[in-house]
Scaffold this motif. Structure first.
Motif, PDB file in Angstrom:
ATOM      1  N   SER A 492       0.825  -1.218   0.000  1.00  0.00           N
ATOM      2  CA  SER A 492       0.000   0.000   0.000  1.00  0.00           C
ATOM      3  C   SER A 492       0.855   1.262   0.000  1.00  0.00           C
ATOM      4  O   SER A 492       0.581   2.225   0.721  1.00  0.00           O
ATOM      5  CB  SER A 492      -0.938   0.007   1.212  1.00  0.00           C
ATOM      6  N   LEU A 493       1.900   1.262  -0.811  1.00  0.00           N
ATOM      7  CA  LEU A 493       2.752   2.449  -0.902  1.00  0.00           C
ATOM      8  C   LEU A 493       2.004   3.585  -1.595  1.00  0.00           C
ATOM      9  O   LEU A 493       1.144   3.369  -2.450  1.00  0.00           O
ATOM     10  CB  LEU A 493       4.027   2.133  -1.677  1.00  0.00           C
ATOM     11  N   THR A 494       2.362   4.803  -1.215  1.00  0.00           N
ATOM     12  CA  THR A 494       1.700   5.991  -1.750  1.00  0.00           C
ATOM     13  C   THR A 494       2.743   6.978  -2.252  1.00  0.00           C
ATOM     14  O   THR A 494       3.793   7.162  -1.625  1.00  0.00           O
ATOM     15  CB  THR A 494       0.846   6.677  -0.667  1.00  0.00           C
ATOM     16  N   LEU A 495       2.449   7.599  -3.390  1.00  0.00           N
ATOM     17  CA  LEU A 495       3.256   8.715  -3.866  1.00  0.00           C
ATOM     18  C   LEU A 495       2.583  10.001  -3.411  1.00  0.00           C
ATOM     19  O   LEU A 495       1.381  10.182  -3.622  1.00  0.00           O
ATOM     20  CB  LEU A 495       3.362   8.696  -5.392  1.00  0.00           C
ATOM     21  N   ARG A 512       0.998   1.643  -7.768  1.00  0.00           N
ATOM     22  CA  ARG A 512       0.610   0.287  -8.133  1.00  0.00           C
ATOM     23  C   ARG A 512       1.844  -0.609  -8.129  1.00  0.00           C
ATOM     24  O   ARG A 512       2.886  -0.245  -8.679  1.00  0.00           O
ATOM     25  CB  ARG A 512      -0.059   0.282  -9.502  1.00  0.00           C
ATOM     26  N   PRO A 513       1.730  -1.801  -7.531  1.00  0.00           N
ATOM     27  CA  PRO A 513       2.888  -2.701  -7.451  1.00  0.00           C
ATOM     28  C   PRO A 513       3.338  -3.162  -8.828  1.00  0.00           C
ATOM     29  O   PRO A 513       2.588  -3.095  -9.812  1.00  0.00           O
ATOM     30  CB  PRO A 513       2.370  -3.882  -6.617  1.00  0.00           C
ATOM     31  N   PRO A 514       4.571  -3.646  -8.933  1.00  0.00           N
ATOM     32  CA  PRO A 514       5.070  -4.160 -10.214  1.00  0.00           C
ATOM     33  C   PRO A 514       4.195  -5.296 -10.742  1.00  0.00           C
ATOM     34  O   PRO A 514       3.732  -6.143  -9.979  1.00  0.00           O
ATOM     35  CB  PRO A 514       6.473  -4.667  -9.871  1.00  0.00           C
ATOM     36  N   VAL A 515       3.978  -5.312 -12.040  1.00  0.00           N
ATOM     37  CA  VAL A 515       3.152  -6.358 -12.655  1.00  0.00           C
ATOM     38  C   VAL A 515       3.972  -7.586 -13.011  1.00  0.00           C
ATOM     39  O   VAL A 515       3.419  -8.624 -13.340  1.00  0.00           O
ATOM     40  CB  VAL A 515       2.448  -5.817 -13.916  1.00  0.00           C
ATOM     41  N   PRO A 520       8.511  -1.640 -12.800  1.00  0.00           N
ATOM     42  CA  PRO A 520       8.465  -0.574 -11.802  1.00  0.00           C
ATOM     43  C   PRO A 520       7.134  -0.510 -11.065  1.00  0.00           C
ATOM     44  O   PRO A 520       6.118  -1.036 -11.513  1.00  0.00           O
ATOM     45  CB  PRO A 520       8.654   0.682 -12.650  1.00  0.00           C
ATOM     46  N   TRP A 521       7.144   0.128  -9.920  1.00  0.00           N
ATOM     47  CA  TRP A 521       5.926   0.617  -9.295  1.00  0.00           C
ATOM     48  C   TRP A 521       5.474   1.822 -10.109  1.00  0.00           C
ATOM     49  O   TRP A 521       6.304   2.586 -10.625  1.00  0.00           O
ATOM     50  CB  TRP A 521       6.192   1.068  -7.865  1.00  0.00           C
ATOM     51  N   THR A 522       4.175   2.035 -10.240  1.00  0.00           N
ATOM     52  CA  THR A 522       3.692   3.130 -11.084  1.00  0.00           C
ATOM     53  C   THR A 522       2.626   3.947 -10.378  1.00  0.00           C
ATOM     54  O   THR A 522       1.798   3.420  -9.628  1.00  0.00           O
ATOM     55  CB  THR A 522       3.119   2.599 -12.408  1.00  0.00           C
ATOM     56  N   ALA A 523       2.666   5.250 -10.632  1.00  0.00           N
ATOM     57  CA  ALA A 523       1.627   6.164 -10.168  1.00  0.00           C
ATOM     58  C   ALA A 523       1.258   7.070 -11.333  1.00  0.00           C
ATOM     59  O   ALA A 523       2.133   7.515 -12.084  1.00  0.00           O
ATOM     60  CB  ALA A 523       2.117   6.994  -8.986  1.00  0.00           C
TER      61      ALA A 523
END
Length: 730
Positions: A492-495, A512-515, A520-523
């Motif tokens: 539940s990481l947040t930018l 969003r976690p890596p697919v 990468p994580w993406t926002a």
């Protein structure tokens, strides 16, 4: 093997340092690699250093270093080198008796199997001070044989005869070395610089933009490019040229641009690192040098899918570009030929796009992994000359490929490089002695020891949060923040975006976690859904589980999608530009106004300054009588100029020079007025006029215009337009 590179200053920024870092990182995948920096001037290298590569400084010249560990006061610094000629020992390079001493000590004690020197003074010292037979001694020529002063060339020629090999960055220059130095036992060969692909989004070829980049020095012949652009601008005034770089030729180029009336067509952008994001914005790249030892900028542009128009100069461009397929070679020193080459690609879009695709493929020849293989083959041939199958006393890094793997990789190397024998065979690492820690000699820990170890690690070590990210702007203006997965752990990481001056609560966007592994994580930052106040915003990654909050380090701020993008319709007007801060963090500059008047054209004419632009966030009424108001910052007089509403959003006005001088009202020195727009003659709402739209963050540094009749248009740090006036001289 252990491989050591000798650099004069690994803490600086330059092509030799960058190419050395690239090659060192690639070799570190299979070997132990260190970079020996003769001097250290700052705490950390100025260019990204691969994690597996160690930097070992020999002389500490950092200001503020404690006296007991600093070399700044060492008397040997003022004594001349016993080996390096004065011509190589002056200025910022500065070889001296202390560099002799430290290099001699290093070369006597090193356990390296290969030592590679990267500039003439280091090549000379390696020949004079290196231990013959203990390790391979290799020189690198990053310039051209004939470009060194006679004193340096003579010393280098004598030194090369004592080395195992010397590499040039083009095969043409290697031939020159062989022609000038017949009969020496040293292997003289060409091995180009390695240039990695960065993973940034390549050019789509849509922008009407030509990009050039490099140091502003006479050899680059930017004066020819400016002259050629006068022809291009006449036929295609909607195309623009950007020149990136700094150097002593900058003032002369600025004068030439102004004298040719090209201030609105050519932008001098200053230095920019990393440059790859800027190549990707262009549709064409231009290189107009009278000579190039290699042409690293050519390969960088090609990696970004940008075809290059380059002068066919000695030595690099002709070995990199296949003219007509992945770029164009034009006559040396010919402004008309440069213009013709640029116009060919400007006017033939299918050709331009096909060349861009071919350029990306061709650039792969210079991938670091391929060049590392070529260097391994060079090492193997040199060892074979000695009758050795591997360097004495060395062990390859874990995972080193067998001979067959390296041999198969030969097919990936350019044909001109396939003159090497097989790489040195891998040898099995020596097993470690088994001890009482549960280690069986292979590095594996078993049973209770493993469980205890894991438990202890979990208790003592928190999962890291060290976010490194790129920001990519899409064609619709949506920004995607791509956070690299290394050193980012949690759920539940947040930018968050935080206004630097406390303008409201932080804006939170889920990451969003890596697919997939390595993704990468993406926002996503949707400009239609997120409302950011005007100002600068810092980006952080927040982990709710333990409250850790870390600022995001910038990898790339990719603004390609901003070139040619338009603001969203309606009010308020808003615009965002991502950028790296001076200390390396990722940030966002936002503009938010009820309305904004974008000054698209600033043109000095015979009688006055003409401004043409577009109104955003508002519209002109059919019978409107808009005006431009000039508000002085000092005691001068304000004045108003009528504005023509071309249609509901476009406008044009001219400020007569005499009107500006009259408004000085006798004031001494230079006077400044800020310009705003009123939609009607009786309106009290001021709409700021300026330049905000696009990808350029600091317009006050790039969009410069000449003084005409004592009047100059200027853009402030926020992009707002003003005019300045000096005392009128008839």
């Amino acid at each position: 093997m252990k491989i050591a590179f000798l650099l004069h200053n690994a803490y600086g920024i330059g092509g030799t340092i960058r190419s050395t870092f690239n090659l060192a990182g690639a070799l570190a995948a299979r070997h132990r690699v260190e970079i020996v920096s003769l001097i250290r001037t700052i705490d950390t290298p100025g260019l990204p250093l691969p994690r597996a590569v160690r930097v070992r400084p020999l002389i500490d010249q950092r200001p503020g270093t404690p006296r007991e560990s600093s070399d700044l006061g060492n008397p040997l610094l003022k004594q001349v080198s016993a080996h390096v000629p004065d011509a190589e020992s002056k200025g910022t390079v500065n070889f001296n008796a202390l560099t002799d001493q430290r290099l001699a000590a290093y070369l006597a004690d090193t356990d390296a199997d290969v030592v590679i020197a990267t500039r003439p003074g280091l090549v000379i010292c390696l020949a004079a001070l290196g231990q013959e037979g203990r390790y391979l001694r290799i020189g690198q020529e990053h310039r051209l044989y004939g470009t060194h002063r006679a004193e340096i060339r003579t010393a280098c020629d004598a030194a090369l005869a004592r080395l195992d090999a010397n590499t040039s960055v083009s095969e043409a220059d290697a031939r020159t070395h062989r022609d000038r130095l017949p009969g020496i036992p040293t292997l003289l060969t060409g091995l180009p610089n390695c240039v990695p692909a960065t993973g940034i989004e390549p050019s789509d070829g849509n922008a009407k933009l030509v990009v050039a980049a490099g140091r502003l020095i006479p050899v680059k012949r930017y004066d020819l490019l400016v002259r050629a652009w006068a022809t291009v601008a006449t036929k295609h005034p909607d195309w623009r040229l950007r020149i990136y770089g700094r150097g002593p030729q900058a003032p002369a180029l600025r004068r030439q641009i102004d004298e040719l009336g090209l201030a609105g067509h050519i932008t001098m952008m200053g230095a920019h690192s990393p440059i790859e994001t800027e190549w990707a914005k262009g549709a064409i790249a231009a290189v107009t040098s009278r000579e190039e030892s290699f042409g690293m900028t050519i390969v960088e542009a090609m990696h970004c899918g940008v075809p290059v128009v380059a002068t066919d100069c000695p030595h690099g461009p002709g070995e990199i570009i296949t003219s007509g397929r992945d770029g164009l070679l034009v006559p040396l020193g010919d402004a008309d030929g440069i213009a013709k080459g640029l116009l060919t690609l400007i006017e033939d879009e299918p050709l331009r796009r096909s060349m861009g695709r071919a350029a990306r493929v061709a650039a792969q020849r210079y991938a670091p992994e391929r060049m590392a293989t070529a260097y391994e083959e060079l090492f193997a041939e040199l060892l074979a000359r000695r009758g050795q199958s591997a360097a004495p006393g060395t062990r390859p890094a874990a995972g080193a490929p067998p001979v067959s793997t390296v041999s198969r990789a030969r097919s990936l190397v350019p044909r001109s490089l396939r003159a090497r024998s097989l790489a040195a065979p891998a040898r099995t690492p020596r097993p470690l002695a088994r001890g009482n820690d549960g280690n069986d000699g292979t590095g594996h820990v078993h049973g209770a020891h493993r469980k205890a170890f894991k438990s202890t690690v979990k208790q003592l070590i928190r999962k890291p949060l060290h976010p490194v990210a790129s920001c990519r702007v899409g064609a619709d203006g949506t920004m995607t923040v791509l956070v690299e997965p290394a050193d980012v752990q949690g759920a539940s990481l947040t930018l968050t975006l935080t206004h630097r001056r406390g303008g409201g609560a932080p804006v939170r966007v889920p990451l969003r976690p890596p697919v997939a592994p390595g993704a990468p994580w993406t926002a996503t930052l949707d400009r239609g859904a997120i409302d950011l106040a005007e100002g600068r915003w810092d980006l952080h990654v927040v982990r709710p589980s333990d409250g850790v909050r870390r600022r995001v380090i910038s990898r790339f701020a990719e603004g390609r999608g901003l070139v040619g993008l338009e603001p969203l319709p309606g009010s308020p007007f808003s615009w965002w530009i991502p950028y790296p801060t001076v200390d390396g963090y990722l940030a966002l500059r936002a503009w938010r106004r009820p309305a904004h008047a974008e000054a698209r054209v600033l043109r000095a004419e015979a009688d006055g300054l003409t401004v043409e632009g577009t109104l955003h966030g508002a519209r002109f009424a059919p019978d409107a009588a808009p005006s431009a108001v000039a508000t002085p910052r000092g005691a001068a007089l304000p004045f108003t100029t009528g504005v023509t509403a071309v249609d509901a959003t476009r406008f044009r006005f001219t400020i007569p020079y005499e009107r500006v001088h009259a408004a000085r009202d006798g004031q001494e020195g230079t006077v400044r007025w800020d310009l705003t727009l009123r939609k009607t003659s009786d309106s009290t709402t001021a709409i700021r006029i300026g330049r905000v739209i696009g990808d350029i963050l600091d317009r006050h540094l790039t969009d410069l215009h000449p003084v005409t009749h004592g009047v100059r248009p200027e853009l402030g740090k926020s992009g707002d337009l003003a005019i300045t006036c000096a005392p009128h001289v008839n």
